[in-house]
Every structure is written in C-alpha cells, then in structure tokens.
Design an enzyme around this catalytic site. Sequence first.
Site, PDB file in Angstrom:
ATOM      1  N   ARG A 133      10.968   5.709   1.498  1.00  9.83           N
ATOM      2  CA  ARG A 133      11.371   4.579   2.340  1.00  9.83           C
ATOM      3  C   ARG A 133      11.763   5.041   3.739  1.00  9.83           C
ATOM      4  NH1 ARG A 133      15.027   0.441  -1.329  1.00  9.83           N
ATOM      5  NH2 ARG A 133      13.369  -0.238  -2.748  1.00  9.83           N
ATOM      6  N   TYR A 178       6.919   3.153  -9.766  1.00 12.08           N
ATOM      7  CA  TYR A 178       7.703   2.671  -8.619  1.00 12.08           C
ATOM      8  C   TYR A 178       7.766   3.732  -7.523  1.00 12.08           C
ATOM      9  CZ  TYR A 178      11.910   0.729  -6.270  1.00 12.08           C
ATOM     10  OH  TYR A 178      12.813   0.226  -5.358  1.00 12.08           O
ATOM     11  N   ASN A 197       8.129  -5.087 -11.182  1.00 10.80           N
ATOM     12  CA  ASN A 197       8.718  -4.500  -9.981  1.00 10.80           C
ATOM     13  C   ASN A 197       7.802  -3.400  -9.444  1.00 10.80           C
ATOM     14  OD1 ASN A 197      10.504  -3.956  -7.931  1.00 10.80           O
ATOM     15  ND2 ASN A 197      12.019  -2.930  -9.211  1.00 10.80           N
ATOM     16  N   HIS A 212       5.499  -3.398  -5.830  1.00 11.24           N
ATOM     17  CA  HIS A 212       5.447  -2.366  -4.791  1.00 11.24           C
ATOM     18  C   HIS A 212       4.094  -1.665  -4.762  1.00 11.24           C
ATOM     19  CE1 HIS A 212       9.412  -2.874  -3.200  1.00 11.24           C
ATOM     20  NE2 HIS A 212       9.889  -2.957  -4.433  1.00 11.24           N
ATOM     21  N   HIS A 243      12.669 -11.463  -5.856  1.00  7.93           N
ATOM     22  CA  HIS A 243      11.292 -11.045  -6.107  1.00  7.93           C
ATOM     23  C   HIS A 243      10.317 -12.202  -5.949  1.00  7.93           C
ATOM     24  CE1 HIS A 243      12.411  -7.163  -8.511  1.00  7.93           C
ATOM     25  NE2 HIS A 243      12.434  -7.002  -7.203  1.00  7.93           N
ATOM     26  N   GLU A 266       9.773 -12.265  -2.319  1.00  9.88           N
ATOM     27  CA  GLU A 266       8.992 -11.111  -1.852  1.00  9.88           C
ATOM     28  C   GLU A 266       7.515 -11.257  -2.245  1.00  9.88           C
ATOM     29  OE1 GLU A 266       9.600  -6.246  -1.675  1.00  9.88           O
ATOM     30  OE2 GLU A 266      10.962  -7.493  -2.850  1.00  9.88           O
ATOM     31  N   HIS A 297      14.501  -2.327   3.489  1.00 11.11           N
ATOM     32  CA  HIS A 297      14.454  -3.790   3.504  1.00 11.11           C
ATOM     33  C   HIS A 297      15.004  -4.350   4.814  1.00 11.11           C
ATOM     34  CE1 HIS A 297      13.092  -4.768  -0.548  1.00 11.11           C
ATOM     35  NE2 HIS A 297      13.869  -3.813  -1.019  1.00 11.11           N
TER      36      HIS A 297
END
Length: 412
Positions: A59, A115, A176, A180, A251, A254, A386
């Site tokens: 990230r 993930y 999840n 991503h 979610h 998103e 985020h």
Amino acid sequence: MNSKYEINTKENREFLKASCEDLLNFGHRFPSPNGGSYYLGDDGTPWKDRNRETWIPCRMAHVYSLGLMLGHEGSGELVDAALKGLKGELHDGKNGGWYAGVTQEGGIVPNKQCYAHAFVILAASSALTAGRPGAKELLEEALAVYDRHFWNEEEGLAYDTWNTEFTVLDDYRGLNANMHTVEAFLAAGDVTGDKKYHIRAGRIIDHVIQWAEDNSWRIPEHFTKEWVADLDCNRDRPDDPFKPYGATPGHGIEWARLITQWALANCGEEKEKLEKYLQAAEKLYTTAIKDGWNADGAPGIVYTTDWNGKPVVHDRMHWTLAEAINTSAVLYHVTGKEKYAIDYAEFMKYLDEVVMDHENGSWFHQLDEKNHLKGTVWPGKSDLYHALQSTLIPYHKADMSIAPAVKKNLEI
C-alpha cells in the site's frame, strides 16, 4: 453547506489537495531497515513491536508512487524502500510468492494470502507507472505467481489462502481478496495493456453482482470451497478485521466504484451493457448507504450489518468513509444525479469535523458508535492507502486506475 465540502468547487479541490499533502507528510517513517514496513501509530511513529505485514509496504509503495507523480518530495526513495521489502525479507525465494509478513524478530508469518499478493500487483503496477527501477520485473513475477497459485480460470474467481509452501489450499473462499484482485487486475491491465486482466476482473464482478442481487443487494463475503455462501461465518467474532460476520456496507460501496470503473473501461459503445453495470453499482451503493450511514443516531458508517440491514458492529472504520467519498463522487460524475453530490458533501463534512486528526495528522482509523476513538480492530494508523486515494479519485477520470490517471493528469 460549506463550499469546501461541495463537489466541483474550487474550495473542495483545495481542501483535498492540502489533505493529500498532509497524508503524504504523515507517512514518511514507515520503512524498516530491511525493507518491510512498520505499522504506524497515532502520530506516525512506527510501532516496531508488531509484525511487518506484506500488505502495508504494498500500500505504501502505491501511495508514494502517487506522491512521486504529484511532486511530493522524498516519494521516490519511499517507494524504493517499500519495493526493497517486497524483493527482500517479505519474498519467499524458496517456494515463490510473498509471505504474509515477518515478525519483529524476523521470523515468517505463515501462509500465502491472495489478499497480500493482489496488493503486490497493485504496488508494482503503480511503481512501474511512476518509473521506479525494478518495478517491471516485480510486476511480471507477481502476475506469474498469482496466475500459478491464486487464479482459477474455470471458476473465474480467486482462491484465498495457501500454506507457506503452496502445497495445501485452504477451503475458505472470500470476496475481500477477490475485490482487491479486481482492483489489482484493473491496474495491471491499464499498465501492461494486457486485456486478459480486465476480462478476469469482469468475470469476478459478474459473480458478485449475481450474489448481491440474490441477497437484496447485500454482498455475501464468505464462502465454502464450492462457492456456497456461508452467511453465518464468524457470527461469534463479528468484528474480525478481515472476515467479519454479516454484510459490510463499506465493501458494497467499494464494489460499486470498481464495477463502475470496469464498466466505463470495457463496455465501449454497448450502452445497454454499460447501463446494466451502472444500475448494479447504484443499487449496491444505495443499499450500503441506507443500511450503514447514520444508522444508529450518530453520523458515520457502521462496520457491519446483519442480512436484513440492521447494524451489528457499530464502530466506524476510516476506510468505509474513504470509499464512500470516492464512490459518491464517481457516481455523481457518471450519472449527474444530485443525490450523490449531497452525499459527498455530508461525507466531507463528517471527515473534516470528526475523522481527520487535525492534531497528529492522518485519519482516525476506528471510532465507536458515538465517534469516540477506539482501537480494538484498527489501533493506530497502519497506512495511508484508503485515505490518500480519497483525496484523488473524486477528481480523476473514473474509467482507469488512479495511478495512470494521475500520471496522465486526467482530472475531471
């Protein structure tokens, strides 16, 4: 409403620009000597007693790739520091892929997570977009590892977790990691020009839309290995940070944005097809906001609800607000519907008045139902991903990933 909260005003653009720079300044101390990333505390001080998990340098590589393209001083070195960890202590030279993380003593955190590997793809894509050395090779390896171990071409979905040696596949399947994966595939497709990654993202999206439509537009998160929804998963641990019980409004929000991005990029002149996906995105967003926003007498988006939309975990996680800001802006620009502009302004006001830490910097990552600081799920301020994206996505082109959009300066 204060004009600095209203979309398409000069004041709002200036507010987000200043917020972006403040966030980039906050995160400078994340690199560890061996290239992993420390989890950041409330004032940006590294918490060195925690595991150095792989998703954090991914990230941060993404964030500071954006920072580099925006002209933030020191960003190039910070991207390289994060990439050092992904090429070094977090990389499994024996079995391939990336560990879930390393402990404070340098031991291995077991298992190989879809993930984390999706975030390696995102990090490498953004670093390549920003022109960092070694990013191309990292992206090629990340895509090859993902293709070999996580992508199921027959199902059009991704596996979730292997053991460290890639010999035993866990029975759990989850959305999840697939969410991503969609983000990572869209970025990889944008950067490499290889359309198969956008095609794959679309296959995942089609599954999610169908599951959501069959479940009153509340997305099941957890599944068996046969992809049968497990609606009772973690009922006894409802606030799990990665596998919470019930529906997660954040979610739904998103997914709505990712579906919109994919549709704009891939439907071309097929107006009926585009409209179908945009309608699904709007239904997901509308349901999530109805269930989650101001649901219990105080502003904020609750973490989870049951399958009837009743709040279960009332805590407010910062990432849900970030995604609400992004998606309301995108849907406003795409549809022109005023209700999304109204939502956006409310989210901006709540951000400025409640969620931004104007004293120490960054955003509070977890608040309780009365908007008091809480740290049971997300103590400190682990990363900037985020929050930073929510200062950029509202004013960049919605049909591509944020790093290419920033590089091309494709502002709306």
